[in-house]
Design an enzyme around this catalytic site. Sequence first.
Site, mmCIF file in Angstrom:
data_model
loop_
_atom_site.group_PDB
_atom_site.id
_atom_site.type_symbol
_atom_site.label_atom_id
_atom_site.label_comp_id
_atom_site.label_asym_id
_atom_site.label_seq_id
_atom_site.Cartn_x
_atom_site.Cartn_y
_atom_site.Cartn_z
ATOM 1 N N ARG A 83 0.874 -1.178 0.000
ATOM 2 C CA ARG A 83 0.000 0.000 0.000
ATOM 3 C C ARG A 83 0.912 1.228 0.000
ATOM 4 O O ARG A 83 1.768 1.376 0.878
ATOM 5 C CB ARG A 83 -0.899 -0.025 1.232
ATOM 6 C CG ARG A 83 -1.870 1.163 1.352
ATOM 7 C CD ARG A 83 -2.845 0.892 2.487
ATOM 8 N NE ARG A 83 -3.787 1.955 2.740
ATOM 9 C CZ ARG A 83 -3.682 2.842 3.729
ATOM 10 N NH1 ARG A 83 -2.649 2.788 4.572
ATOM 11 N NH2 ARG A 83 -4.596 3.777 3.895
ATOM 12 N N HIS A 222 -9.047 0.227 9.926
ATOM 13 C CA HIS A 222 -7.713 0.339 10.498
ATOM 14 C C HIS A 222 -7.808 -0.044 11.967
ATOM 15 O O HIS A 222 -8.632 0.500 12.707
ATOM 16 C CB HIS A 222 -7.170 1.761 10.339
ATOM 17 C CG HIS A 222 -6.914 2.124 8.909
ATOM 18 N ND1 HIS A 222 -6.348 3.332 8.537
ATOM 19 C CD2 HIS A 222 -7.134 1.441 7.753
ATOM 20 C CE1 HIS A 222 -6.234 3.370 7.213
ATOM 21 N NE2 HIS A 222 -6.715 2.232 6.727
ATOM 22 N N GLU A 251 -4.856 -1.140 7.817
ATOM 23 C CA GLU A 251 -3.701 -0.768 8.637
ATOM 24 C C GLU A 251 -3.838 -1.445 9.990
ATOM 25 O O GLU A 251 -4.952 -1.614 10.493
ATOM 26 C CB GLU A 251 -3.616 0.742 8.884
ATOM 27 C CG GLU A 251 -3.133 1.588 7.743
ATOM 28 C CD GLU A 251 -2.938 3.045 8.167
ATOM 29 O OE1 GLU A 251 -2.809 3.313 9.385
ATOM 30 O OE2 GLU A 251 -2.927 3.912 7.278
ATOM 31 N N TRP A 280 1.099 -1.459 9.123
ATOM 32 C CA TRP A 280 1.664 -0.107 9.092
ATOM 33 C C TRP A 280 2.912 -0.122 9.968
ATOM 34 O O TRP A 280 2.834 -0.450 11.133
ATOM 35 C CB TRP A 280 0.671 0.929 9.610
ATOM 36 C CG TRP A 280 1.256 2.305 9.496
ATOM 37 C CD1 TRP A 280 2.100 2.927 10.375
ATOM 38 C CD2 TRP A 280 1.091 3.202 8.394
ATOM 39 N NE1 TRP A 280 2.462 4.159 9.911
ATOM 40 C CE2 TRP A 280 1.860 4.355 8.690
ATOM 41 C CE3 TRP A 280 0.393 3.143 7.190
ATOM 42 C CZ2 TRP A 280 1.919 5.450 7.823
ATOM 43 C CZ3 TRP A 280 0.451 4.222 6.349
ATOM 44 C CH2 TRP A 280 1.202 5.358 6.656
#
Length: 329
Positions: A83, A222, A251, A280
């Site tokens: 990403r 996320h 994430e 992440w």
Amino acid sequence: MRKPTLIAAIMGVVIMLGLAAYWKRPHTATGHEAGGLRVRGTAIVEGGGEPFVMRGISHPYAWHRERMAAFADIKRLGANTVRVVLTSDTVAQEVDTIVDRCRTSRLVCVLENHDTTGYGERAGAITLDRAADFWVGLAPTLRGTEDFVVVNLGNEPYGNGDTSGWARDTSAAIAKVRAAGVRHLIMADGPNWGQDWSKTMQSNAAGVLADDPHHNTVFSVHMYGVYDTAAKVTDYLDAFRAAGLPLVVGEFGRRHTDGPVAADAIMRAAGARGVGYLGWSWSGNSGGVEYLDAANGFDPDRLTDWGRSLFADIRATATEAATFRKASR
């Protein structure tokens, strides 16, 4: 070895040029790639109907534009997806280069506009409508890459304030992007800085998917401090599963400013349900959240504890996209 005739030599050159052209843009999808990546029920599938489950990580390109080796490094560690953080000042030529790096690294490429982060709560954040304009401008650049590029409309497009406009704004942004000819799989982030603790995305995802003229939107939650127990993780994933809606964990980390995260439970639950995830992030975090780096100093041979844990699961569960496997035959 017999000396080749002139006709044979010419044919050989034609074949070589054809193979080289395949790996250069524009790449027009044909045959099994004609449909590109798309949603089917709760799953993401490729043009030939093969299931594709994202296993990868975000690369903060927009803040570290010189770190182009990251694509090959992330692939070498086993990921099938990257990403890529973009901002509204990222120009088409940069995106073209990024997409080519993803292609040559055999990575599905999720491109995201980060400028929407925390809209309504963070000063300077842009609306999803302005993010849609960014994607409209990139439509010619992205044409023909539907088999391995995903358009992530806007990162965490609402803060923790009033999220009532999320469904309306997301559907309108998708409509604008589709009207410009973008046929890619679209990824829509939830509000509440992506964590959707208000369940706004969960409650409205079916309507947003129905509004997409191509019926090709996957939703992205996320997972940070809101998801600090396995039960909270599975409850959220299972709500989408029960509704027959596609979801990825766009994430997550092992901890964040809002507390510890049930990262191991996220990976286990995603694996058991065939849900994609993207950690992440690769490297380069700052401002007190350096613990979110998977690699020290962008060095794939110096992974952090978080990076070792994440990539161990990626290596154990990732399958390369069929479009790349087929192209190499």
